[in-house]
Scaffold this motif. Structure first.
Motif, PDB file in Angstrom:
ATOM      1  N   HIS A  67       0.840  -1.202   0.000  1.00 31.71           N
ATOM      2  CA  HIS A  67       0.000   0.000   0.000  1.00 31.71           C
ATOM      3  C   HIS A  67       0.875   1.253   0.000  1.00 31.71           C
ATOM      4  O   HIS A  67       0.542   2.259   0.627  1.00 31.71           O
ATOM      5  N   ASN A  68       1.990   1.187  -0.703  1.00 30.76           N
ATOM      6  CA  ASN A  68       2.919   2.308  -0.747  1.00 30.76           C
ATOM      7  C   ASN A  68       2.500   3.325  -1.808  1.00 30.76           C
ATOM      8  O   ASN A  68       1.747   3.016  -2.733  1.00 30.76           O
ATOM      9  N   PHE A  69       3.029   4.533  -1.677  1.00 23.77           N
ATOM     10  CA  PHE A  69       2.869   5.529  -2.729  1.00 23.77           C
ATOM     11  C   PHE A  69       3.634   5.058  -3.963  1.00 23.77           C
ATOM     12  O   PHE A  69       4.780   4.614  -3.854  1.00 23.77           O
ATOM     13  N   ALA A  70       3.018   5.158  -5.120  1.00 21.09           N
ATOM     14  CA  ALA A  70       3.663   4.709  -6.366  1.00 21.09           C
ATOM     15  C   ALA A  70       4.966   5.470  -6.605  1.00 21.09           C
ATOM     16  O   ALA A  70       5.950   4.906  -7.101  1.00 21.09           O
ATOM     17  N   GLU A  71       4.986   6.752  -6.211  1.00 18.67           N
ATOM     18  CA  GLU A  71       6.187   7.566  -6.404  1.00 18.67           C
ATOM     19  C   GLU A  71       7.360   7.028  -5.581  1.00 18.67           C
ATOM     20  O   GLU A  71       8.513   7.108  -6.005  1.00 18.67           O
ATOM     21  N   THR A  72       7.059   6.483  -4.404  1.00 20.72           N
ATOM     22  CA  THR A  72       8.112   5.949  -3.540  1.00 20.72           C
ATOM     23  C   THR A  72       8.738   4.698  -4.146  1.00 20.72           C
ATOM     24  O   THR A  72       9.964   4.534  -4.143  1.00 20.72           O
ATOM     25  N   ILE A  73       7.900   3.810  -4.655  1.00 24.59           N
ATOM     26  CA  ILE A  73       8.406   2.568  -5.261  1.00 24.59           C
ATOM     27  C   ILE A  73       9.215   2.876  -6.516  1.00 24.59           C
ATOM     28  O   ILE A  73      10.276   2.279  -6.759  1.00 24.59           O
ATOM     29  N   ALA A  74       8.736   3.823  -7.329  1.00 27.21           N
ATOM     30  CA  ALA A  74       9.468   4.203  -8.543  1.00 27.21           C
ATOM     31  C   ALA A  74      10.832   4.779  -8.179  1.00 27.21           C
ATOM     32  O   ALA A  74      11.848   4.469  -8.823  1.00 27.21           O
ATOM     33  N   ALA A 225      -4.549  10.943   1.187  1.00 30.23           N
ATOM     34  CA  ALA A 225      -4.597  10.766  -0.259  1.00 30.23           C
ATOM     35  C   ALA A 225      -5.665   9.740  -0.616  1.00 30.23           C
ATOM     36  O   ALA A 225      -5.677   8.630  -0.081  1.00 30.23           O
ATOM     37  N   ALA A 226      -6.580  10.124  -1.483  1.00 27.25           N
ATOM     38  CA  ALA A 226      -7.619   9.187  -1.927  1.00 27.25           C
ATOM     39  C   ALA A 226      -6.956   8.067  -2.716  1.00 27.25           C
ATOM     40  O   ALA A 226      -6.197   8.309  -3.649  1.00 27.25           O
ATOM     41  N   SER A 227      -7.210   6.831  -2.313  1.00 29.19           N
ATOM     42  CA  SER A 227      -6.589   5.692  -2.992  1.00 29.19           C
ATOM     43  C   SER A 227      -7.457   4.452  -2.790  1.00 29.19           C
ATOM     44  O   SER A 227      -8.301   4.415  -1.883  1.00 29.19           O
ATOM     45  N   PRO A 228      -7.256   3.413  -3.612  1.00 29.52           N
ATOM     46  CA  PRO A 228      -8.024   2.167  -3.453  1.00 29.52           C
ATOM     47  C   PRO A 228      -7.730   1.468  -2.127  1.00 29.52           C
ATOM     48  O   PRO A 228      -8.479   0.584  -1.717  1.00 29.52           O
ATOM     49  N   PHE A 229      -6.625   1.853  -1.450  1.00 30.45           N
ATOM     50  CA  PHE A 229      -6.244   1.191  -0.202  1.00 30.45           C
ATOM     51  C   PHE A 229      -7.008   1.730   1.002  1.00 30.45           C
ATOM     52  O   PHE A 229      -7.015   1.109   2.068  1.00 30.45           O
ATOM     53  N   LEU A 230      -7.637   2.894   0.851  1.00 30.84           N
ATOM     54  CA  LEU A 230      -8.453   3.452   1.927  1.00 30.84           C
ATOM     55  C   LEU A 230      -9.865   2.887   1.819  1.00 30.84           C
ATOM     56  O   LEU A 230     -10.426   2.799   0.728  1.00 30.84           O
ATOM     57  N   ASN A 231     -10.431   2.511   2.946  1.00 27.43           N
ATOM     58  CA  ASN A 231     -11.817   2.038   2.964  1.00 27.43           C
ATOM     59  C   ASN A 231     -12.738   3.259   3.024  1.00 27.43           C
ATOM     60  O   ASN A 231     -13.105   3.736   4.085  1.00 27.43           O
ATOM     61  N   MET A 251       0.196   4.300   2.659  1.00 32.56           N
ATOM     62  CA  MET A 251      -0.783   5.299   2.249  1.00 32.56           C
ATOM     63  C   MET A 251      -1.973   5.381   3.194  1.00 32.56           C
ATOM     64  O   MET A 251      -2.649   6.416   3.271  1.00 32.56           O
ATOM     65  N   THR A 252      -2.230   4.299   3.919  1.00 36.97           N
ATOM     66  CA  THR A 252      -3.400   4.265   4.791  1.00 36.97           C
ATOM     67  C   THR A 252      -3.170   4.953   6.131  1.00 36.97           C
ATOM     68  O   THR A 252      -4.110   5.092   6.917  1.00 36.97           O
ATOM     69  N   CYS A 253      -1.938   5.356   6.418  1.00 36.08           N
ATOM     70  CA  CYS A 253      -1.671   5.996   7.713  1.00 36.08           C
ATOM     71  C   CYS A 253      -0.859   7.278   7.595  1.00 36.08           C
ATOM     72  O   CYS A 253      -0.531   7.896   8.600  1.00 36.08           O
ATOM     73  N   THR A 254      -0.535   7.685   6.366  1.00 31.99           N
ATOM     74  CA  THR A 254       0.293   8.875   6.160  1.00 31.99           C
ATOM     75  C   THR A 254      -0.554  10.017   5.626  1.00 31.99           C
ATOM     76  O   THR A 254      -1.072   9.942   4.509  1.00 31.99           O
ATOM     77  N   ALA A 255      -0.703  11.056   6.430  1.00 35.04           N
ATOM     78  CA  ALA A 255      -1.509  12.209   6.037  1.00 35.04           C
ATOM     79  C   ALA A 255      -0.653  13.256   5.344  1.00 35.04           C
ATOM     80  O   ALA A 255       0.562  13.343   5.567  1.00 35.04           O
ATOM     81  N   ALA A 256      -1.290  14.048   4.523  1.00 35.12           N
ATOM     82  CA  ALA A 256      -0.625  15.152   3.826  1.00 35.12           C
ATOM     83  C   ALA A 256      -0.829  16.445   4.616  1.00 35.12           C
ATOM     84  O   ALA A 256      -1.656  16.511   5.526  1.00 35.12           O
ATOM     85  N   VAL A 257      -0.061  17.448   4.258  1.00 34.35           N
ATOM     86  CA  VAL A 257      -0.261  18.791   4.812  1.00 34.35           C
ATOM     87  C   VAL A 257      -0.473  19.745   3.646  1.00 34.35           C
ATOM     88  O   VAL A 257       0.137  19.592   2.588  1.00 34.35           O
TER      89      VAL A 257
END
Length: 301
Positions: A67-74, A225-231, A251-257
């Motif tokens: 459930h990582n950010f795609a940018e992080t994996i890239a 961040a809205a994502s398929p991993f959030l319920n 992504m399910t526990c990291t909030a943006a500012v």
């Protein structure tokens, strides 16, 4: 005769390089825990300074929640190709499939805590006796009281009362069979130190650290961040906001500012004026007053 004085970033860098070399000298099978966040990226730069032109005396280890950010994996894959070092990936999904970890349910379900199971299995499978991490004392109160060489028992657990003195920068890595040590070379750095070092060294980072437009929902007072991993359900209203991420995790526990910091200088100014810790944007730290310490006692990073 003029006195030679190091810049404060040079002093922090020298201390971290010394610690990395101590790890290489004291342990048989160390590893560097890599999350794709700014702190572990900084550790990679420090390792390059400590060991080049040779190879790193340890592999990099990434615990992938799926459930990582795609940018992080890239970024991770691009960086590994650039530095030519070994990367070991532990998959949380494998732990779930094996019945060792149970997927959380409910609106705020996250895989973040499940990383502990995968991490401990990865350590055991590879017989690592030391794991280098990018935790810093200024992040959170549990990390503030942890030593640079932090001994974990044969179950990977941390006992805050079982810590060794580290007088005169002497680090004791002696452990019993089955135990391991977590090592934090940048423990004495602050968030601002890290960003000043990144600016000085011109270190490339994942794009999510800089302000950008992203679809978000507001949950528990935080922008997620809205994502398929959030319920998500009907109560979650998606809106496009100008945001960046101060810390990078699941992504399910990291909030943006909300932010308009598009360049490093803007980020440094923003942090200098902030009254909230970067961990204030981590939902996993809000489970309880002692959430981080409880996770670390169970084997967390």
């Amino acid at each position: 005769m003029s006195k030679y004085r190091l810049d404060y970033l040079d002093e922090l860098e020298a201390e971290a390089i010394y610690i990395l070399r101590e790890v290489a000298g004291q342990f048989e099978k160390p590893a560097l825990l890599f999350s794709g966040g700014k702190d572990s990226i900084t550790l990679v730069r420090l390792a390059e300074k400590a060991f080049r032109p040779g190879k790193f005396p340890f592999p990099l280890v990434h615990i992938d929640t799926g459930h990582n950010f795609a940018e992080t994996i890239a970024y991770r894959d691009k960086m590994i190709e650039r530095i030519g070092e070994k990367l070991i990936i532990g998959h949380v999904q494998d732990s779930i499939d094996a019945g060792k970890a149970i997927e959380q349910t409910g609106k705020n379900a996250s895989r973040n805590a499940l990383q502990t199971v995968t991490l401990l299995d990865t350590i055991a499978a590879n017989q690592f006796d030391a794991c280098i991490g990018g935790a810093r004392r200024d992040e959170e109160k549990a990390r503030a009281k942890e030593r640079i060489f932090s001994v974990r028992d044969e179950f990977g657990q941390w006992d805050p009362k079982r810590q060794r003195p580290e007088l005169w920068d002497i680090y004791n890595g002696k452990i019993h069979k089955g135990e391991n040590v977590r090592v934090f070379p940048i423990s004495n750095w602050t968030e601002l130190d890290v960003w000043n070092y990144i600016r000085r060294e011109k270190i490339e980072l994942p794009s999510i650290y800089f302000a950008h437009q992203r679809e978000c929902i507001t949950r528990n007072g935080q922008l997620m961040a809205a994502s398929p991993f959030l319920n998500m359900d009907a109560e979650d209203i998606i809106e496009t906001r100008n945001v960046r991420f101060r810390t990078v995790g699941d992504m399910t526990c990291t909030a943006a500012v909300e932010s308009y910091a598009f360049e490093i200088d803007d980020i440094i100014e923003e942090i200098s004026n902030s009254k909230i810790s970067e961990r204030g944007a981590r939902m996993d730290d809000k489970v309880s007053e002692a959430a981080m310490e409880d996770r670390k006692k169970g084997g967390y990073f």
